[in-house]
Scaffold this active site. Structure first.
Site, PDB file in Angstrom:
ATOM      1  N   ASP A 118       0.835  -1.199   0.000  1.00  0.00           N
ATOM      2  CA  ASP A 118       0.000   0.000   0.000  1.00  0.00           C
ATOM      3  C   ASP A 118       0.872   1.252   0.000  1.00  0.00           C
ATOM      4  OD1 ASP A 118      -2.568   1.488   0.441  1.00  0.00           O
ATOM      5  OD2 ASP A 118      -1.614   1.947   2.350  1.00  0.00           O
ATOM      6  N   GLU A 173      -1.949  -5.364  -3.687  1.00  0.00           N
ATOM      7  CA  GLU A 173      -0.989  -4.586  -2.910  1.00  0.00           C
ATOM      8  C   GLU A 173       0.161  -5.467  -2.424  1.00  0.00           C
ATOM      9  OE1 GLU A 173      -4.005  -1.157  -1.116  1.00  0.00           O
ATOM     10  OE2 GLU A 173      -3.513  -2.921   0.078  1.00  0.00           O
TER      11      GLU A 173
END
Length: 229
Positions: free
Chosen positions: A49, A121
């Site tokens: 992320d 992610e």
């Protein structure tokens, strides 16, 4: 460690061949498949992320050198939010290689937006850990493609946009309610409603509450803009 044929095919779709294939396997392992000898992808998701955020921040600054922060922020949010990650995951068929426990697999986990977004992610973090930031940046920019250049200046998600619409008119935030839940327990569908303080309302149905809420918010926004609400 040798990867299976389907994992090799995924590497090709991703655009990166792993020197440490165990990183890719970890990135694709959902917590429902974790064990004392098998790590899941949650820590990689946390890292990915942040890597994605830095890549997108740099790319947006480069794409529009004159844009103010007030324009860059919503574009950034649109590019890094879970829905965008899940869209990319679907494009490279990430769900086909996810490692899921039986219960998660039976509940349609390979199609779930949250699982796909999280795994995307984690895969970004795996590339970063395997080959460094520059390679990870190249992979991300290739996957996101023209989205960086074409993302709308007002690229807020529908729920945020509807809330801002209400606040600008002195109203309380929109109210979301579950209208019904249908289908088998392992694959339910939710019908959600959204209602404004002024009475306008809309409904939508989807396989996840958040998706149904977003769709209902978009429907109501469209009605408000067209004057049909």
């Amino acid at each position: 460690m040798k990867l299976s044929a389907d994992m090799k095919a995924f590497e090709e779709r991703l655009g990166h061949q792993f020197g440490r294939p165990e990183l890719l396997l970890r990135a694709l392992t959902h917590p429902s498949m974790s064990s004392p000898t098998r790590e899941d992808n949650q820590r990689l998701e946390f890292l990915g992320d942040r890597v994605l955020g830095l890549v997108m921040a740099e790319a947006l600054l480069k794409a529009d050198r004159n844009a103010a922060e007030g324009l860059l922020a919503p574009r950034f949010n649109a590019l890094v939010r879970k829905e965008a990650c899940a869209d990319i995951a679907r494009e490279i068929a990430l769900g086909d290689v996810l490692k899921l426990g039986r219960s998660e697999m039976m509940s349609g986990g390979r199609r779930k937006q949250a699982l796909l977004g999280d795994a995307m992610e984690a895969v970004i973090a795996a590339v970063y850990r395997d080959a460094g930031f520059e390679v990870a940046r190249d992979v991300v920019l290739k996957l996101w493609g023209k989205r960086v250049e074409t993302v709308e200046a007002d690229a807020r998600d529908p729920k945020t946009a509807l809330q801002e619409w209400a606040q600008a008119r002195g109203q309380q935030p929109p109210r979301y309610q579950e209208v019904s839940r249908d289908g088998p327990p392992h694959q339910p569908t939710f019908t959600m409603s959204v209602t404004l303080e002024s009475g306008e309302t809309a409904k939508a149905t989807a396989g996840a509450k958040r998706t149904a809420e977003q769709t209902a918010a978009k429907t109501l926004l469209d009605q408000l803009e067209s004057g049909s609400a």
